[in-house]
Enzyme design. Structure first.
Site: not given
Length: 258
Positions: A73, A128, A71, A216
């Site tokens: 994010s 992250k 993705s 996100s």
């Protein structure tokens, strides 16, 4: 317990090892020489695969593990189609499958890009950036992070031009953020509203956010990452493959992450 690829590797190592080792013990007990060219087919396969799966298990469990970014994010730091390596031992050595830490190492630092098991669905891995450490008071207001009351400096770099599967982010504002010494780029969509609040990080937990701030699913929405859920630290892009961006993006190969 999550029956993932780690479980498969452990099971495969155990089964092939038992078959090969059991046959070897049988020959020892019956005082027969090892008939390499006459061993049963099942034993032959076990002998061939055991060292391979054992090496893969050891490398993947205790040293490095590859991941593919699915993705956007973490754009612009990580793009869809990036293949990364994750250091599995930097935050401590853990046993595969049960994820029990057996050797203490370092603790995550602010700004680290971490892979972790999503607290609400541990079978899924997320990636992250660490924003808040245990005990920190993290605020997020008007697209700006505040760490213990101190605003994090941002410098605009203009409009972002996305490529491949990330072309939808074209037009977002790209900023250089200085997260208390860790400089990295982020994306901001000025017309998108997100959670604005203050978060106090509990002991043994971490507050994480994606670099694509308005796209996100991170700690602002579901809470903190327990230390026990950490998988490792992402540090290297070894491949990028995106059919919508002409296949391999050679300029991203070998990129070190920060």
């Amino acid at each position: 317990m999550d029956y993932d690829f780690s479980f498969f590797l452990v099971a495969a190592t155990f089964v092939t090892g038992v078959i090969w080792g059991g046959y070897w013990l049988y020959l020892r007990q019956t005082q027969q020489p090892y008939p390499v060219e006459k061993e049963p087919v099942l034993v032959e396969y076990a002998r061939s695969f055991f060292p391979v799966v054992l090496i893969v298990l050891l490398l993947r469990s205790f040293l490095f593990e590859p991941f593919r970014i699915p993705s956007g994010s973490m754009m612009p730091t990580l793009l869809v189609g990036d293949f990364i390596l994750v250091n599995k031992f930097t935050y401590g050595v853990r046993l595969p499958v049960i994820n029990k830490k057996i050797i203490e190492m370092n603790e995550p630092k602010r700004g680290d890009i971490v892979v972790f098991r999503f607290p609400k669905q541990p079978s899924v891995d997320y990636i992250k950036r660490v924003i808040g450490l245990p005990g920190d008071r993290i605020g997020y207001f008007e697209k700006v992070i505040y760490v213990n009351g101190q605003p994090i400096k941002q410098v605009s770099l203009g409009r972002y031009q996305g490529v491949g599967q990330g072309v939808g982010m074209s037009g977002a504002e790209r900023l250089e953020e200085d997260l208390m010494g860790v400089e990295h780029s982020i994306l901001i969509s000025r017309g998108v509203s997100t959670v604005q609040d203050v978060f106090v990080v509990p002991e043994g937990h971490y507050f994480v956010m994606g670099d694509n701030r308005d796209n996100s699913n991170d700690s602002r929405y579901w809470g903190f990452v327990p230390e026990a859920n950490l998988v490792g630290k992402a540090f290297f892009i070894w491949m990028n493959w995106d059919w919508e961006n002409k296949g391999i993006a050679f300029d991203r190969l070998g990129t070190r992450l920060r």
